[in-house]
Design an enzyme around this catalytic site. Structure first.
Site, PDB file in Angstrom:
ATOM      1  N   GLY A   1     -18.984   1.192  19.778  1.00  0.00           N
ATOM      2  CA  GLY A   1     -20.418   1.793  19.019  1.00  0.00           C
ATOM      3  C   GLY A   1     -19.962   3.129  18.132  1.00  0.00           C
ATOM      4  O   GLY A   1     -18.645   3.812  19.376  1.00  0.00           O
ATOM      5  N   GLN A   2     -20.147   3.593  18.002  1.00  0.00           N
ATOM      6  CA  GLN A   2     -19.911   5.068  16.973  1.00  0.00           C
ATOM      7  C   GLN A   2     -20.324   6.231  18.255  1.00  0.00           C
ATOM      8  O   GLN A   2     -18.664   6.995  18.724  1.00  0.00           O
ATOM      9  CB  GLN A   2     -20.552   5.800  16.483  1.00  0.00           C
ATOM     10  CG  GLN A   2     -20.360   7.005  15.520  1.00  0.00           C
ATOM     11  CD  GLN A   2     -21.300   7.707  14.891  1.00  0.00           C
ATOM     12  OE1 GLN A   2     -22.615   7.038  14.694  1.00  0.00           O
ATOM     13  NE2 GLN A   2     -20.904   9.047  14.326  1.00  0.00           N
TER      14      GLN A   2
ATOM     15  N   LYS B   1     -38.448   3.335  19.774  1.00  0.00           N
ATOM     16  CA  LYS B   1     -37.436   4.507  20.186  1.00  0.00           C
ATOM     17  C   LYS B   1     -38.650   5.191  21.209  1.00  0.00           C
ATOM     18  O   LYS B   1     -38.231   5.396  22.015  1.00  0.00           O
ATOM     19  CB  LYS B   1     -36.774   5.057  19.211  1.00  0.00           C
ATOM     20  CG  LYS B   1     -34.998   4.701  18.717  1.00  0.00           C
ATOM     21  CD  LYS B   1     -34.550   4.695  20.391  1.00  0.00           C
ATOM     22  CE  LYS B   1     -33.357   4.614  19.968  1.00  0.00           C
ATOM     23  NZ  LYS B   1     -31.857   3.909  20.946  1.00  0.00           N
TER      24      LYS B   1
ATOM     25  N   TYR C   1     -37.697   0.911  13.915  1.00  0.00           N
ATOM     26  CA  TYR C   1     -36.361   1.731  14.839  1.00  0.00           C
ATOM     27  C   TYR C   1     -37.271   2.880  15.735  1.00  0.00           C
ATOM     28  O   TYR C   1     -36.784   2.701  17.160  1.00  0.00           O
ATOM     29  CB  TYR C   1     -35.007   2.567  14.185  1.00  0.00           C
ATOM     30  CG  TYR C   1     -33.898   2.984  14.689  1.00  0.00           C
ATOM     31  CD1 TYR C   1     -33.199   2.522  15.459  1.00  0.00           C
ATOM     32  CD2 TYR C   1     -33.937   4.897  14.824  1.00  0.00           C
ATOM     33  CE1 TYR C   1     -32.593   3.249  16.258  1.00  0.00           C
ATOM     34  CE2 TYR C   1     -33.402   5.395  15.561  1.00  0.00           C
ATOM     35  CZ  TYR C   1     -32.036   4.089  16.634  1.00  0.00           C
ATOM     36  OH  TYR C   1     -30.994   5.502  17.137  1.00  0.00           O
TER      37      TYR C   1
ATOM     38  N   ASP D   1     -19.659  -4.612  25.906  1.00  0.00           N
ATOM     39  CA  ASP D   1     -19.246  -4.408  24.032  1.00  0.00           C
ATOM     40  C   ASP D   1     -20.154  -6.042  23.243  1.00  0.00           C
ATOM     41  O   ASP D   1     -19.635  -7.023  24.708  1.00  0.00           O
ATOM     42  CB  ASP D   1     -19.087  -4.006  23.212  1.00  0.00           C
ATOM     43  CG  ASP D   1     -19.944  -3.362  21.748  1.00  0.00           C
ATOM     44  OD1 ASP D   1     -20.007  -1.886  21.335  1.00  0.00           O
ATOM     45  OD2 ASP D   1     -20.629  -4.288  21.377  1.00  0.00           O
ATOM     46  N   ILE D   2     -21.303  -6.539  23.201  1.00  0.00           N
ATOM     47  CA  ILE D   2     -20.641  -8.254  22.123  1.00  0.00           C
ATOM     48  C   ILE D   2     -19.755  -8.415  21.481  1.00  0.00           C
ATOM     49  O   ILE D   2     -19.239  -9.243  21.724  1.00  0.00           O
ATOM     50  CB  ILE D   2     -22.440  -8.040  21.653  1.00  0.00           C
ATOM     51  CG1 ILE D   2     -23.230  -9.481  21.425  1.00  0.00           C
ATOM     52  CG2 ILE D   2     -21.802  -7.641  20.056  1.00  0.00           C
ATOM     53  CD1 ILE D   2     -24.381 -10.541  21.227  1.00  0.00           C
ATOM     54  N   ARG D   3     -18.940  -6.707  21.044  1.00  0.00           N
ATOM     55  CA  ARG D   3     -17.789  -7.103  20.130  1.00  0.00           C
ATOM     56  C   ARG D   3     -16.821  -6.892  20.774  1.00  0.00           C
ATOM     57  O   ARG D   3     -17.017  -5.944  21.951  1.00  0.00           O
ATOM     58  CB  ARG D   3     -18.022  -6.453  18.915  1.00  0.00           C
ATOM     59  CG  ARG D   3     -19.286  -6.785  18.023  1.00  0.00           C
ATOM     60  CD  ARG D   3     -18.802  -5.135  16.793  1.00  0.00           C
ATOM     61  NE  ARG D   3     -19.349  -3.771  17.528  1.00  0.00           N
ATOM     62  CZ  ARG D   3     -18.774  -2.976  16.365  1.00  0.00           C
ATOM     63  NH1 ARG D   3     -18.602  -3.285  15.292  1.00  0.00           N
ATOM     64  NH2 ARG D   3     -18.849  -1.486  17.290  1.00  0.00           N
TER      65      ARG D   3
ATOM     66  N   GLY E   1     -23.062  -1.166  25.096  1.00  0.00           N
ATOM     67  CA  GLY E   1     -22.158  -1.181  23.577  1.00  0.00           C
ATOM     68  C   GLY E   1     -21.294   0.130  22.757  1.00  0.00           C
ATOM     69  O   GLY E   1     -21.504   1.013  23.015  1.00  0.00           O
TER      70      GLY E   1
HETATM   71  N1  LIG Z   1     -25.826   7.539  15.981  1.00  0.00           N
HETATM   72  C1  LIG Z   1     -26.663   8.098  15.415  1.00  0.00           C
HETATM   73  O1  LIG Z   1     -26.759   8.681  15.201  1.00  0.00           O
HETATM   74  C2  LIG Z   1     -27.411   8.223  16.249  1.00  0.00           C
HETATM   75  C3  LIG Z   1     -28.818   9.163  16.586  1.00  0.00           C
HETATM   76  C4  LIG Z   1     -30.343   8.520  17.536  1.00  0.00           C
HETATM   77  C5  LIG Z   1     -30.032   7.762  17.889  1.00  0.00           C
HETATM   78  N2  LIG Z   1     -28.391   7.042  18.240  1.00  0.00           N
HETATM   79  C6  LIG Z   1     -29.175   5.363  19.684  1.00  0.00           C
HETATM   80  O2  LIG Z   1     -27.584   5.704  19.952  1.00  0.00           O
HETATM   81  C7  LIG Z   1     -27.413   4.592  20.834  1.00  0.00           C
HETATM   82  C8  LIG Z   1     -26.181   4.138  20.236  1.00  0.00           C
HETATM   83  O3  LIG Z   1     -25.579   4.824  18.790  1.00  0.00           O
HETATM   84  P1  LIG Z   1     -24.548   4.259  18.142  1.00  0.00           P
HETATM   85  O4  LIG Z   1     -24.933   4.758  16.907  1.00  0.00           O
HETATM   86  O5  LIG Z   1     -23.484   4.496  18.914  1.00  0.00           O
HETATM   87  O6  LIG Z   1     -24.910   2.831  17.914  1.00  0.00           O
HETATM   88  P2  LIG Z   1     -23.502   2.523  16.861  1.00  0.00           P
HETATM   89  O7  LIG Z   1     -24.139   0.934  16.276  1.00  0.00           O
HETATM   90  O8  LIG Z   1     -22.554   1.995  16.092  1.00  0.00           O
HETATM   91  O9  LIG Z   1     -23.625   0.991  18.162  1.00  0.00           O
HETATM   92  C9  LIG Z   1     -23.940   0.168  19.174  1.00  0.00           C
HETATM   93  C10 LIG Z   1     -23.605  -0.333  19.478  1.00  0.00           C
HETATM   94  O10 LIG Z   1     -23.691  -2.212  20.855  1.00  0.00           O
HETATM   95  C11 LIG Z   1     -23.103  -2.866  20.330  1.00  0.00           C
HETATM   96  N3  LIG Z   1     -24.027  -4.369  20.623  1.00  0.00           N
HETATM   97  C12 LIG Z   1     -24.928  -4.359  19.549  1.00  0.00           C
HETATM   98  N4  LIG Z   1     -26.342  -5.269  19.632  1.00  0.00           N
HETATM   99  C13 LIG Z   1     -25.316  -5.741  21.635  1.00  0.00           C
HETATM  100  C14 LIG Z   1     -25.937  -6.855  22.573  1.00  0.00           C
HETATM  101  N5  LIG Z   1     -26.559  -7.666  22.222  1.00  0.00           N
HETATM  102  N6  LIG Z   1     -25.110  -6.477  23.423  1.00  0.00           N
HETATM  103  C15 LIG Z   1     -24.290  -5.725  23.644  1.00  0.00           C
HETATM  104  N7  LIG Z   1     -23.591  -4.800  22.709  1.00  0.00           N
HETATM  105  C16 LIG Z   1     -24.425  -4.454  21.512  1.00  0.00           C
HETATM  106  C17 LIG Z   1     -22.972  -2.461  18.713  1.00  0.00           C
HETATM  107  O11 LIG Z   1     -21.168  -3.579  18.519  1.00  0.00           O
HETATM  108  C18 LIG Z   1     -22.400  -1.767  18.798  1.00  0.00           C
HETATM  109  O12 LIG Z   1     -20.619  -1.883  19.275  1.00  0.00           O
HETATM  110  C19 LIG Z   1     -28.117   3.155  20.414  1.00  0.00           C
HETATM  111  O13 LIG Z   1     -29.252   3.333  21.302  1.00  0.00           O
HETATM  112  C20 LIG Z   1     -28.894   4.140  18.641  1.00  0.00           C
HETATM  113  O14 LIG Z   1     -30.544   3.743  18.925  1.00  0.00           O
HETATM  114  C21 LIG Z   1     -27.680   7.497  17.943  1.00  0.00           C
END
Ligand SMILES: NC(=O)c1ccc[n+]([C@@H]2O[C@H](COP(=O)([O-])OP(=O)(O)OC[C@H]3O[C@@H](n4cnc5c(N)ncnc54)[C@H](O)[C@@H]3O)[C@@H](O)[C@H]2O)c1
Length: 331
Positions: free
Chosen positions: A31-32, A166, A162, A54-56, A28
């Site tokens: 992602g952000q 978690k 969600y 990542d999947i993308r 992943g």
């Molecule tokens: N951003 C926040 O504010 C926040 C807050 C609390 C918890 N989190 C947790 O942190 C983690 C990362 O969050 P984020 O904000 O970077 O999320 P995001 O959605 O920005 O990134 C997630 C990434 O996972 C990839 N992904 C999705 N499905 C996939 C799969 N099947 N196989 C491989 N990759 C896959 C997506 O392409 C994406 O790039 C998550 O577990 C999220 O629950 C984030």
């Protein structure tokens, strides 16, 4: 610890970690959080020791500036193959469906958020990897949780899919640690704010979008009401916390479900007032949507004294510092 001390410690650990053959797989990574985390981990451990996946496959630094593999976190064999191919020791599992997106597809959110975690936990149980980082969230709390200064141990009755995923994940992490000795470490991230990457569909996304819109249009329509206080954290702090908890000695990590992590707490009105100090003509309007209900079920602020005590956690960025940095970078 100041940034300077942290940097010094990084450089020192860089040598040790290379010698210890730490090989990291981030799932992943586009992602952000993954984008920032990948950059930092490559700096510390060396580009050759960090496998981003990542999947993308995006056209970004994560993909172009180091090892990158396309992987589906739901496919155990694919992950196992990567682990064996690169002799991975540590996995950071960042793939998940976030709060707002998960509510639109609850069954898939449950599938992705739970089964990806099981795959990684089972690899550790089979001794194919040594250490796991898995992020939890303030979404594990619910409407019956004390809202202010929410303690580490308290009532947890999450009302979103969600949050349910978690909270279940936290229970399984603790179970795998207690029963199988798996070294899994976790943080309950608050809403995360970053300038370089787009948020991925969470309820706290407004706190990133507001800066973009303030600079682009001078106005923002907020999907939460003006008095909705939520715990937030600047990305720099979140990445530092992630790396610090992973580098802490195992015996210091007493919580194997997930640690509360406090940053700052503010309302849309307060962030708007802070932005106005830099862009006096900025205006904000409020049009709460379905995300208001999610936000209302979450804490307003978090008590993270257990993380402070166990692995010396301390956040650095407050609302003012975050706003200066966001505006500077986005400009
Ligand atoms: N951003 C926040 O504010 C926040 C807050 C609390 C918890 N989190 C947790 O942190 C983690 C990362 O969050 P984020 O904000 O970077 O999320 P995001 O959605 O920005 O990134 C997630 C990434 O996972 C990839 N992904 C999705 N499905 C996939 C799969 N099947 N196989 C491989 N990759 C896959 C997506 O392409 C994406 O790039 C998550 O577990 C999220 O629950 C984030």
């Amino acid at each position: 610890m100041t940034h300077k001390d942290f940097r010094k410690r990084y450089l020192c650990l860089q040598q040790t970690n290379r010698a210890m053959n730490t090989k990291i797989l981030i799932i992943g990574a586009c992602g952000q959080i993954g984008t920032e985390l990948t950059k930092k981990l490559r700096n510390i451990y060396g580009v050759e020791n960090v496998i981003a996946s990542d999947i993308r496959k995006l056209n970004n630094d994560v993909v172009n500036e180091g090892i990158f593999e396309v992987v589906n976190a739901l496919d155990f064999n694919q992950i196992e193959h990567l682990v064996e191919q690169y002799q991975v020791t540590d996995v950071y599992l960042m793939a998940a469906l976030l709060s707002a997106t998960a509510e639109k597809n609850p069954a898939f959110a449950w599938d992705l958020n739970m089964n990806s975690l099981f795959h990684v936990l089972n690899l550790a149980k089979a001794k194919k990897i040594k250490k796991i980082f898995w992020p939890s969230s303030i979404a594990v709390f619910g409407p019956t949780t004390p809202r202010h200064n929410t303690p580490q141990y308290t009532i947890m009755e999450p009302s979103t899919v969600y949050g349910i995923s978690k909270q279940s994940g936290e229970r399984w992490c603790e179970y795998y640690h207690n029963i199988y000795g798996v070294d899994v470490r976790s943080i309950r991230y608050p809403g995360l704010i970053s300038w370089s990457t787009e948020p991925g569909g969470g309820t706290t996304d407004y706190a990133v979008d507001i800066y973009h819109k303030a600079l682009e249009n001078g106005t923002y329509e907020c999907f939460l009401s003006e008095e909705t206080a939520l715990p937030m954290m600047y990305m720099d702090d979140a990445i530092r916390a992630t790396i610090e908890i992973m580098q802490a000695p195992a015996e210091n990590i007493h919580v194997r479900s997930s640690y509360n992590l406090g940053g700052v707490s503010f309302t849309p009105k307060e962030i708007a007032q802070e932005i106005k100090k830099h862009i006096p003509s900025f205006t904000i309007t409020y049009k709460p949507d379905f995300r208001q209900k999610i936000a209302d079920s979450w804490p307003a602020s978090i008590d993270d004294t257990v993380a402070q005590k166990d692995w010396n956690w301390k956040h650095e960025f407050d609302l003012a510092a975050m706003t200066v940095d966001m505006i500077e970078h986005l400009k």
